[in-house]
Design a protein around this motif. Structure first.
Motif, PDB file in Angstrom:
ATOM      1  N   UNK A 281      -2.957  44.290  33.095  1.00 46.32           N
ATOM      2  CA  UNK A 281      -2.858  43.371  31.599  1.00 46.32           C
ATOM      3  C   UNK A 281      -4.238  43.505  30.836  1.00 46.32           C
ATOM      4  N   UNK A 282      -5.113  43.753  31.083  1.00 44.35           N
ATOM      5  CA  UNK A 282      -6.568  43.738  30.628  1.00 44.35           C
ATOM      6  C   UNK A 282      -6.543  45.129  29.835  1.00 44.35           C
ATOM      7  N   UNK A 283      -6.542  46.134  30.560  1.00 44.90           N
ATOM      8  CA  UNK A 283      -6.027  47.356  29.957  1.00 44.90           C
ATOM      9  C   UNK A 283      -5.188  47.720  28.978  1.00 44.90           C
ATOM     10  N   UNK A 284      -3.969  47.106  29.141  1.00 44.71           N
ATOM     11  CA  UNK A 284      -3.088  47.343  28.076  1.00 44.71           C
ATOM     12  C   UNK A 284      -3.328  46.456  26.920  1.00 44.71           C
ATOM     13  N   UNK A 285      -4.052  45.168  26.872  1.00 41.00           N
ATOM     14  CA  UNK A 285      -4.873  44.527  25.825  1.00 41.00           C
ATOM     15  C   UNK A 285      -5.802  45.217  25.044  1.00 41.00           C
ATOM     16  N   UNK A 286      -6.581  46.129  26.022  1.00 43.07           N
ATOM     17  CA  UNK A 286      -7.821  46.882  25.349  1.00 43.07           C
ATOM     18  C   UNK A 286      -7.193  47.990  24.475  1.00 43.07           C
ATOM     19  N   UNK A 287      -6.196  48.530  24.925  1.00 42.40           N
ATOM     20  CA  UNK A 287      -5.416  49.696  24.186  1.00 42.40           C
ATOM     21  C   UNK A 287      -5.193  49.188  22.828  1.00 42.40           C
ATOM     22  N   UNK A 288      -4.813  47.713  22.825  1.00 41.92           N
ATOM     23  CA  UNK A 288      -3.984  47.269  21.666  1.00 41.92           C
ATOM     24  C   UNK A 288      -5.080  46.675  20.414  1.00 41.92           C
TER      25      UNK A 288
END
Length: 436
Positions: A393-400
């Motif tokens: 979840x964190x890495x997905x948000x980081x990309x966003x």
């Protein structure tokens, strides 16, 4: 308005600040509440020459950490910042909410309505309300740990003009996951952490099973009226999210039983330590509003999401485990209805908690479009094996989030910003400044 009083600890000058802000920022002329924050400046430095760094603690429901001198990340921050440790609304000295104070709000329904104003959106608006009085209107750097990182992402979504930079440690939330989806991702991590603990300390497999079997037959009364059940014992897995938590758990389990005339019993020292670890007396908001920090669909209540998800993971069923020979799996940040029947700090708030679980009308907390256009320098430490916040979840948000730089590491657990001393903050500052 800020009321300041200064005093000293070794190496630092501390100043108390108090502010009055609206309970509901949508009604600025309505009821007001008090906020408390502690300013920390290195001894010998002129605070008027230093930029501000606002620290947002994890939680929800915890006041800012009470540091002594230059502990943990403060050692690095104080080399160049004037630090503000904010007790988020309802915590610490900021109009605290608990079983003693919430009845002042009226009925359980009125208490639930009141608590709806204690999420990240209100916390960020508090920060923006007090910032002009402290900085003269200049933006400040924010350091958000865990839930404080969730608040920081909301800050980036709604008031980026208030931020000179954003630093996040173990706190990049999913922008879209429901509470149920968050817990579906959490239970496999809980299982992994439990088994990793038993791999480190194989003798704890039998110790945990023995304690659970004893509690299944004889739930234990803890000092202060807390009831220790098997499920409550399993929740000691929350220790496994910190750097030394597995070791703490091992030492706790090895001293559980003492001999008595009636046979082996759980010892007073064990029960007292467990009470301190499990009691919500110091942070009842954590239990009350925990699932609401993930609520973003106005039509959908959280409805005790963790309880529903746990039922779909039978490996956490202690009765099933004790009927076989598997290790007892431990849990972590999940809040259940039984917490409000076993913990005397929560029992009077049970109806309020039920109403919050059934509540609808929650608004969105994050703005993906605004985050995609972000211009604030942002860096985030993502802990590779974080028990509390899902790494995917964190890495997905980081990309966003446009321009966000990540430091993914398995050197630390969720408490890296404290356990790592100055190193974690130093790394994040280097990232936002393009020095690393």
């Amino acid at each position: 308005m800020s009321f300041a009083r200064s005093y000293r600890q070794p190496g630092v000058v501390l100043t108390d600040h108090r502010f009055t802000v609206p309970l509901d920022h949508g009604r600025p002329d309505g009821e007001q509440i008090e906020l408390y924050a502690r300013e920390v400046v290195a001894a010998g430095k002129d605070p008027e020459t230093l930029p501000w760094l606002l620290y947002l603690e994890g939680g929800p429901g915890f006041g800012a950490r009470r540091f002594i001198g230059r502990q943990a990340w403060l050692e690095r921050a104080l080399t160049e910042y004037r630090v503000l440790l904010l007790d988020q609304r309802g915590t610490g000295r900021s109009t605290p909410l608990n079983r003693q104070t919430l009845p002042l709000r009226g009925t359980p329904a009125q208490q639930a309505d009141h608590l709806a104003h204690f999420r990240a959106d209100s916390i960020v608006r508090d920060a923006e309300a007090i910032r002009p009085a402290l900085t003269g209107g200049a933006p400040w750097t924010v350091l958000g740990q865990s839930y404080g990182g969730f608040c920081t992402v909301h800050y980036l979504s709604t008031a980026p003009e208030g931020l000179a930079a954003a630093l996040i440690t173990g706190g990049l939330p999913s922008l879209t996951a429901t509470a149920e989806e968050v817990y579906e991702a959490a239970y496999p991590r809980m299982e992994h952490k439990s088994l990793a603990h038993y791999a480190r300390y194989p003798m704890d497999v039998e110790r945990a099973r023995r304690i659970a079997a004893h509690l299944a037959a004889h739930p234990a009364g803890l000092p202060g009226g807390h009831l220790l059940t098997v499920a409550a014992f399993q929740s000691l897995g929350i220790l496994l999210g910190s750097g030394d938590g597995s070791h703490q758990l091992h030492y706790l389990l090895e001293d559980a039983f003492v001999p008595t005339p009636a046979g082996p019993a759980l010892g007073d020292a064990f029960l007292e330590e467990v009470r301190g670890l499990l009691s919500f007396a110091g942070h009842p908001l954590y239990a009350l509003v925990h699932e609401s920090i993930y609520a973003q669909d106005p039509a959908a209540p959280t409805g005790w999401a963790a309880d529903r998800v746990r039922a779909r993971h039978p490996r956490f069923d202690a009765a099933r485990t004790l009927a076989g020979d598997e290790p007892l799996l431990l849990t972590a940040e999940d809040v259940h209805p039984w917490h409000f029947t076993t913990d005397p700090a929560l029992v009077p708030l049970r109806e309020t908690a039920e109403l919050l679980a059934a509540r609808t009308g929650w608004g969105p907390l994050y703005d993906p479009a605004r985050l995609a256009a972000n211009e604030v320098p942002v860096a985030a430490a993502v802990y590779h094996d974080d028990l509390y916040v899902d790494t995917a979840h964190s890495l997905e948000t980081a990309r966003a989030i446009r321009g966000l730089r990540t430091w993914v590491t398995d050197e630390f657990e969720h408490d890296g910003v404290r356990a790592g001393g100055p190193r974690v903050l130093d790394r994040l500052l280097a990232l936002v400044r393009d020095e690393a």
